[in-house]
Design a protein around this motif. Sequence first.
Motif, PDB file in Angstrom:
ATOM      1  N   ALA B  53       0.833  -1.198   0.000  1.00  0.00           N
ATOM      2  CA  ALA B  53       0.000   0.000   0.000  1.00  0.00           C
ATOM      3  C   ALA B  53       0.871   1.252   0.000  1.00  0.00           C
ATOM      4  O   ALA B  53       0.563   2.239  -0.681  1.00  0.00           O
ATOM      5  CB  ALA B  53      -0.933  -0.011   1.209  1.00  0.00           C
ATOM      6  N   SER B  54       1.962   1.208   0.767  1.00  0.00           N
ATOM      7  CA  SER B  54       2.854   2.365   0.807  1.00  0.00           C
ATOM      8  C   SER B  54       3.476   2.630  -0.549  1.00  0.00           C
ATOM      9  O   SER B  54       3.638   3.770  -0.964  1.00  0.00           O
ATOM     10  CB  SER B  54       3.978   2.141   1.827  1.00  0.00           C
ATOM     11  OG  SER B  54       3.440   1.762   3.050  1.00  0.00           O
ATOM     12  N   LEU B  71      -3.601  -1.205  -5.820  1.00  0.00           N
ATOM     13  CA  LEU B  71      -4.563  -0.798  -4.797  1.00  0.00           C
ATOM     14  C   LEU B  71      -5.861  -1.582  -4.938  1.00  0.00           C
ATOM     15  O   LEU B  71      -6.473  -1.978  -3.938  1.00  0.00           O
ATOM     16  CB  LEU B  71      -4.850   0.704  -4.907  1.00  0.00           C
ATOM     17  CG  LEU B  71      -3.762   1.600  -4.321  1.00  0.00           C
ATOM     18  CD1 LEU B  71      -4.074   3.061  -4.592  1.00  0.00           C
ATOM     19  CD2 LEU B  71      -3.620   1.371  -2.824  1.00  0.00           C
ATOM     20  N   HIS B  72      -6.270  -1.804  -6.165  1.00  0.00           N
ATOM     21  CA  HIS B  72      -7.478  -2.588  -6.415  1.00  0.00           C
ATOM     22  C   HIS B  72      -7.312  -3.996  -5.852  1.00  0.00           C
ATOM     23  O   HIS B  72      -8.197  -4.533  -5.185  1.00  0.00           O
ATOM     24  CB  HIS B  72      -7.756  -2.632  -7.908  1.00  0.00           C
ATOM     25  CG  HIS B  72      -8.999  -3.386  -8.262  1.00  0.00           C
ATOM     26  ND1 HIS B  72     -10.254  -2.819  -8.243  1.00  0.00           N
ATOM     27  CD2 HIS B  72      -9.191  -4.674  -8.606  1.00  0.00           C
ATOM     28  CE1 HIS B  72     -11.152  -3.713  -8.585  1.00  0.00           C
ATOM     29  NE2 HIS B  72     -10.545  -4.851  -8.809  1.00  0.00           N
ATOM     30  N   ARG B  73      -6.145  -4.583  -6.130  1.00  0.00           N
ATOM     31  CA  ARG B  73      -5.873  -5.931  -5.651  1.00  0.00           C
ATOM     32  C   ARG B  73      -5.845  -5.977  -4.129  1.00  0.00           C
ATOM     33  O   ARG B  73      -6.366  -6.905  -3.508  1.00  0.00           O
ATOM     34  CB  ARG B  73      -4.526  -6.399  -6.189  1.00  0.00           C
ATOM     35  CG  ARG B  73      -4.373  -7.882  -6.271  1.00  0.00           C
ATOM     36  CD  ARG B  73      -2.962  -8.249  -6.597  1.00  0.00           C
ATOM     37  NE  ARG B  73      -2.617  -8.080  -8.004  1.00  0.00           N
ATOM     38  CZ  ARG B  73      -1.408  -8.282  -8.503  1.00  0.00           C
ATOM     39  NH1 ARG B  73      -0.434  -8.645  -7.721  1.00  0.00           N
ATOM     40  NH2 ARG B  73      -1.166  -8.108  -9.780  1.00  0.00           N
ATOM     41  N   LEU B  74      -5.261  -4.944  -3.511  1.00  0.00           N
ATOM     42  CA  LEU B  74      -5.172  -4.896  -2.055  1.00  0.00           C
ATOM     43  C   LEU B  74      -6.560  -4.826  -1.438  1.00  0.00           C
ATOM     44  O   LEU B  74      -6.825  -5.431  -0.401  1.00  0.00           O
ATOM     45  CB  LEU B  74      -4.340  -3.691  -1.608  1.00  0.00           C
ATOM     46  CG  LEU B  74      -2.835  -3.806  -1.846  1.00  0.00           C
ATOM     47  CD1 LEU B  74      -2.147  -2.487  -1.526  1.00  0.00           C
ATOM     48  CD2 LEU B  74      -2.229  -4.897  -0.991  1.00  0.00           C
ATOM     49  N   ARG B  91     -12.999 -12.897  -9.408  1.00  0.00           N
ATOM     50  CA  ARG B  91     -11.900 -12.231 -10.089  1.00  0.00           C
ATOM     51  C   ARG B  91     -12.484 -11.167 -11.002  1.00  0.00           C
ATOM     52  O   ARG B  91     -13.152 -11.481 -11.977  1.00  0.00           O
ATOM     53  CB  ARG B  91     -11.133 -13.282 -10.888  1.00  0.00           C
ATOM     54  CG  ARG B  91      -9.956 -12.731 -11.609  1.00  0.00           C
ATOM     55  CD  ARG B  91      -8.698 -12.821 -10.784  1.00  0.00           C
ATOM     56  NE  ARG B  91      -7.634 -12.049 -11.403  1.00  0.00           N
ATOM     57  CZ  ARG B  91      -6.747 -12.582 -12.227  1.00  0.00           C
ATOM     58  NH1 ARG B  91      -6.819 -13.850 -12.529  1.00  0.00           N
ATOM     59  NH2 ARG B  91      -5.818 -11.833 -12.746  1.00  0.00           N
ATOM     60  N   VAL B  92     -12.276  -9.938 -10.665  1.00  0.00           N
ATOM     61  CA  VAL B  92     -12.844  -8.868 -11.474  1.00  0.00           C
ATOM     62  C   VAL B  92     -11.790  -8.361 -12.444  1.00  0.00           C
ATOM     63  O   VAL B  92     -10.773  -7.816 -12.041  1.00  0.00           O
ATOM     64  CB  VAL B  92     -13.331  -7.715 -10.575  1.00  0.00           C
ATOM     65  CG1 VAL B  92     -13.877  -6.585 -11.414  1.00  0.00           C
ATOM     66  CG2 VAL B  92     -14.396  -8.217  -9.625  1.00  0.00           C
ATOM     67  N   ARG B  93     -12.020  -8.521 -13.700  1.00  0.00           N
ATOM     68  CA  ARG B  93     -11.088  -8.018 -14.717  1.00  0.00           C
ATOM     69  C   ARG B  93     -11.454  -6.579 -15.054  1.00  0.00           C
ATOM     70  O   ARG B  93     -12.508  -6.330 -15.598  1.00  0.00           O
ATOM     71  CB  ARG B  93     -11.212  -8.847 -15.994  1.00  0.00           C
ATOM     72  CG  ARG B  93     -10.336 -10.070 -16.018  1.00  0.00           C
ATOM     73  CD  ARG B  93      -9.061  -9.768 -16.785  1.00  0.00           C
ATOM     74  NE  ARG B  93      -8.028 -10.738 -16.500  1.00  0.00           N
ATOM     75  CZ  ARG B  93      -7.900 -11.896 -17.142  1.00  0.00           C
ATOM     76  NH1 ARG B  93      -8.750 -12.218 -18.085  1.00  0.00           N
ATOM     77  NH2 ARG B  93      -6.942 -12.713 -16.832  1.00  0.00           N
ATOM     78  N   ILE B  94     -10.594  -5.679 -14.688  1.00  0.00           N
ATOM     79  CA  ILE B  94     -10.955  -4.292 -14.986  1.00  0.00           C
ATOM     80  C   ILE B  94     -10.296  -3.809 -16.272  1.00  0.00           C
ATOM     81  O   ILE B  94     -10.589  -2.730 -16.752  1.00  0.00           O
ATOM     82  CB  ILE B  94     -10.578  -3.341 -13.825  1.00  0.00           C
ATOM     83  CG1 ILE B  94      -9.107  -3.504 -13.455  1.00  0.00           C
ATOM     84  CG2 ILE B  94     -11.454  -3.616 -12.632  1.00  0.00           C
ATOM     85  CD1 ILE B  94      -8.664  -2.514 -12.402  1.00  0.00           C
TER      86      ILE B  94
END
Lengths: 84, 153
Positions: B53-54, B71-74, B91-94
Amino acid sequence: MSSRRRRITDGEINELITKLQSLLPEPRRRNTNRASASKLLKETCSYIKSLHREVEDLSDRLSDIIETMDGDSPQVEIIRSLLN
Amino acid sequence: MNRKNPLPNSNPNSPNSSMQALHFLQALARIARAAPKPAHSARTRQIRHAAYASMAHSSRSSRRTWSRALLHRLRQWQQQRPGRLLTVRRRVRIVTPITSRPEEPARAETLRQLVPGGRGMEYCNLLEETADYVQCLRAQVQLMQTLLDAFSS
């Protein structure tokens, strides 16, 4: 994502590859032809994987250290002083 | 150990690394203060989560595709709380994955999997994002190592 694809010049690719090269632990002076570009990508992949493993390992060790921390330990003081 | 400058890369010319370090330290302080103390494995996961995240929040990288993907994955990881009996992982494929073009080196595919959001990138952008991602990763590793050294002395 738009479907148009910008024509990327070889020069731009080479420039980026050189940049990647400089980031790897042992930079080497090589011609950026196709074969060494592939090798460079392979090294980059290994490097990224090893960095991921290091993050994992360091997280584990930090977790050990924090376990022994309480409100008065010196480590907490270090964190506080760094945050000010 | 130089007490005046304990953070790596914290010179005024690299505010990115300082933000990254600050973010991580704040997260670490929160984790350390948590009561009751979580199990070792849970805390390790929290620390690792804070590390990535940092990286994603450092000022240089916040504009990058990889940092948004990370960030999305986190956020997805965070939503998976242990202890739930049935965790449905969707599993969202963006982004639409771009299949490797024939002129790309074969290794580009592996790289796409390693760099967050890499699957949707043009090859040129992939290289640029990789360079940025590697720099952030390296800074994070240095930071954590420095902290460990500081805590161990």
